[in-house]
Design a protein around this motif. Sequence first.
Motif, PDB file in Angstrom:
ATOM      1  N   PRO A 182      -6.218  12.039  -9.935  1.00 54.31           N
ATOM      2  CA  PRO A 182      -6.352  11.237  -8.723  1.00 54.31           C
ATOM      3  C   PRO A 182      -5.837   9.827  -8.940  1.00 54.31           C
ATOM      4  CG  PRO A 182      -8.477  11.547  -9.803  1.00 54.31           C
ATOM      5  CD  PRO A 182      -7.504  12.441 -10.510  1.00 54.31           C
ATOM      6  N   ALA A 183      -5.518   9.179  -7.851  1.00 55.89           N
ATOM      7  CA  ALA A 183      -5.026   7.802  -7.936  1.00 55.89           C
ATOM      8  C   ALA A 183      -6.073   6.916  -8.595  1.00 55.89           C
ATOM      9  CB  ALA A 183      -4.717   7.292  -6.535  1.00 55.89           C
ATOM     10  N   PRO A 184      -5.661   5.974  -9.449  1.00 51.51           N
ATOM     11  CA  PRO A 184      -6.626   5.117 -10.134  1.00 51.51           C
ATOM     12  C   PRO A 184      -7.296   4.163  -9.166  1.00 51.51           C
ATOM     13  CG  PRO A 184      -4.369   4.411 -10.563  1.00 51.51           C
ATOM     14  CD  PRO A 184      -4.273   5.689  -9.822  1.00 51.51           C
ATOM     15  N   LEU A 204       2.106  17.892   2.665  1.00 53.98           N
ATOM     16  CA  LEU A 204       3.155  16.898   2.394  1.00 53.98           C
ATOM     17  C   LEU A 204       2.948  15.641   3.229  1.00 53.98           C
ATOM     18  CD1 LEU A 204       6.420  19.057   2.132  1.00 53.98           C
ATOM     19  CD2 LEU A 204       5.308  17.775   0.297  1.00 53.98           C
ATOM     20  N   GLU A 205       2.537  15.821   4.481  1.00 60.51           N
ATOM     21  CA  GLU A 205       2.302  14.661   5.350  1.00 60.51           C
ATOM     22  C   GLU A 205       1.124  13.838   4.846  1.00 60.51           C
ATOM     23  OE1 GLU A 205       3.172  11.945   7.830  1.00 60.51           O
ATOM     24  OE2 GLU A 205       4.359  13.794   7.949  1.00 60.51           O
ATOM     25  N   GLU A 206       0.065  14.519   4.357  1.00 65.32           N
ATOM     26  CA  GLU A 206      -1.080  13.795   3.794  1.00 65.32           C
ATOM     27  C   GLU A 206      -0.655  12.988   2.576  1.00 65.32           C
ATOM     28  OE1 GLU A 206      -4.145  16.562   2.942  1.00 65.32           O
ATOM     29  OE2 GLU A 206      -4.590  17.012   5.045  1.00 65.32           O
ATOM     30  N   LEU A 207       0.172  13.609   1.706  1.00 62.70           N
ATOM     31  CA  LEU A 207       0.643  12.914   0.513  1.00 62.70           C
ATOM     32  C   LEU A 207       1.557  11.750   0.898  1.00 62.70           C
ATOM     33  CD1 LEU A 207       0.760  12.678  -2.527  1.00 62.70           C
ATOM     34  CD2 LEU A 207       2.530  14.454  -2.560  1.00 62.70           C
ATOM     35  N   ALA A 208       2.380  11.956   1.916  1.00 66.77           N
ATOM     36  CA  ALA A 208       3.270  10.885   2.383  1.00 66.77           C
ATOM     37  C   ALA A 208       2.458   9.686   2.874  1.00 66.77           C
ATOM     38  CB  ALA A 208       4.181  11.406   3.491  1.00 66.77           C
ATOM     39  N   ASN A 209       1.357   9.942   3.571  1.00 67.85           N
ATOM     40  CA  ASN A 209       0.500   8.843   4.045  1.00 67.85           C
ATOM     41  C   ASN A 209      -0.080   8.069   2.866  1.00 67.85           C
ATOM     42  OD1 ASN A 209       0.905   9.458   6.751  1.00 67.85           O
ATOM     43  ND2 ASN A 209      -0.857  10.846   6.853  1.00 67.85           N
ATOM     44  N   GLY A 263       1.872   3.904  -2.761  1.00 69.06           N
ATOM     45  CA  GLY A 263       3.043   4.177  -3.565  1.00 69.06           C
ATOM     46  C   GLY A 263       2.860   5.442  -4.386  1.00 69.06           C
ATOM     47  N   VAL A 264       3.854   5.772  -5.212  1.00 72.54           N
ATOM     48  CA  VAL A 264       3.786   6.943  -6.084  1.00 72.54           C
ATOM     49  C   VAL A 264       3.101   6.514  -7.378  1.00 72.54           C
ATOM     50  CG1 VAL A 264       5.098   8.705  -7.313  1.00 72.54           C
ATOM     51  CG2 VAL A 264       5.865   7.931  -5.060  1.00 72.54           C
ATOM     52  N   ILE A 265       1.851   6.932  -7.547  1.00 72.90           N
ATOM     53  CA  ILE A 265       1.057   6.490  -8.700  1.00 72.90           C
ATOM     54  C   ILE A 265       1.496   7.193  -9.975  1.00 72.90           C
ATOM     55  CG2 ILE A 265      -1.264   6.306  -9.655  1.00 72.90           C
ATOM     56  CD1 ILE A 265      -0.766   4.529  -7.235  1.00 72.90           C
ATOM     57  N   GLN A 266       1.705   8.523  -9.899  1.00 75.55           N
ATOM     58  CA  GLN A 266       2.054   9.314 -11.081  1.00 75.55           C
ATOM     59  C   GLN A 266       3.567   9.524 -11.128  1.00 75.55           C
ATOM     60  OE1 GLN A 266      -0.317  10.077 -13.120  1.00 75.55           O
ATOM     61  NE2 GLN A 266       0.716  11.370 -14.598  1.00 75.55           N
ATOM     62  N   PRO A 267       4.245   9.054 -12.160  1.00 77.38           N
ATOM     63  CA  PRO A 267       5.703   9.212 -12.224  1.00 77.38           C
ATOM     64  C   PRO A 267       6.126  10.680 -12.223  1.00 77.38           C
ATOM     65  CG  PRO A 267       4.919   7.669 -13.892  1.00 77.38           C
ATOM     66  CD  PRO A 267       3.704   8.336 -13.332  1.00 77.38           C
ATOM     67  N   LEU A 268       7.290  10.942 -11.673  1.00 75.25           N
ATOM     68  CA  LEU A 268       7.883  12.267 -11.753  1.00 75.25           C
ATOM     69  C   LEU A 268       8.459  12.456 -13.157  1.00 75.25           C
ATOM     70  CD1 LEU A 268       8.000  11.381  -8.664  1.00 75.25           C
ATOM     71  CD2 LEU A 268       9.902  12.991  -8.464  1.00 75.25           C
ATOM     72  N   SER A 324       7.832  11.467  -0.633  1.00 81.05           N
ATOM     73  CA  SER A 324       8.426  10.122  -0.638  1.00 81.05           C
ATOM     74  C   SER A 324       9.553  10.022   0.383  1.00 81.05           C
ATOM     75  CB  SER A 324       8.956   9.790  -2.034  1.00 81.05           C
ATOM     76  OG  SER A 324       7.898   9.700  -2.960  1.00 81.05           O
ATOM     77  N   GLN A 325      10.284  11.120   0.588  1.00 80.82           N
ATOM     78  CA  GLN A 325      11.315  11.118   1.618  1.00 80.82           C
ATOM     79  C   GLN A 325      10.697  10.979   3.001  1.00 80.82           C
ATOM     80  OE1 GLN A 325      14.567  14.121   0.983  1.00 80.82           O
ATOM     81  NE2 GLN A 325      13.282  14.721  -0.756  1.00 80.82           N
ATOM     82  N   ILE A 326       9.585  11.693   3.233  1.00 79.51           N
ATOM     83  CA  ILE A 326       8.894  11.594   4.520  1.00 79.51           C
ATOM     84  C   ILE A 326       8.370  10.179   4.730  1.00 79.51           C
ATOM     85  CG2 ILE A 326       6.909  12.428   5.850  1.00 79.51           C
ATOM     86  CD1 ILE A 326       7.218  15.121   4.359  1.00 79.51           C
TER      87      ILE A 326
END
Length: 298
Positions: A26-28, A63-68, A74-79, A103-105
């Motif tokens: 989870p996000a810190p 995907l929409e929930e993650l985009a929100n 921002g993107v907490i966990q790097p790809l 991230s595109q959405i």
Amino acid sequence: MTTNKTGKRGLGRGLSALMADVQIEPAPEKGEEPRAKADQTVALDLLEPNPDQPRRQFSDEALEELANSIREKGVIQPLIVRPSKRSEGRYEIVAGERRWRASQIAQRHEVPVLVRELDDIEVLEIAIIENIQRADLNAVEEAMGYRQLMDRFGHTQDKLAAALGKSRSHIANLLRLLQLPDDVLDHIRQGRLSAGHARALITTDDPGLLARKVIKGQLSVRETEKLAKQAGAEKRAPRQPKPREKDADTRALEQDLSANLGMTVTIDHAPDGSGRLVVAYRSLDDLDTLCATLSAAR
């Protein structure tokens, strides 16, 4: 960027080391640092999905929930990415395709990445591990992920349990589901049966039939276990031998004797030529009459 190739990563490091790259957490909280530091940020249009990604479907709602979340934090966990084999200056996504799509959405222009030198086998292994860690996998998808890791890479249940933070019994129980026929597995995939319902059907003779009864009756797991137990008891119960068809002569003889005695007479022949004759009487008077008849015939 210059990528360090001296320490080749992957299977030689062991499953636990691979897990360190793909842990989905989870996000810190505010003020905390992300679990992994990104090597760099890369533009979204320089990233391409892994063509051998085991997961093919991504929920639009998820995907929409993650985009929100990405819009807000921002993107907490790097790809995790590796240099593309197909295009110079581009990267192939090893883990994190959902974050890339979301991230595109969210209309982000770039994302943080960890660049790794990985071969095709290592990429597949990480992709499977990442999918197993996703909370939205159904029980069959999770079980198939474990089976792939064991069959393709030689991992044991104990090793998977330790590296993935799961109990060995959890992994063993899910793997047992793969013994079920395809129609029952499809019920699990579609959410019509839970893993608990399905486990109760594994040892039955006709799990497909029982699964349909469970779904139709909306049975609980306990009721399903009882149904499976009853089916097993019926299987174990000794079956009465099917009576042999009597020939016309035997039936005629039964009728003649019954008419003469005024009582019901049945004759049963055995294959070896032996048999029995049964006279059914309705009262003690009938029994006296029968005894007198038999005595007179001597």
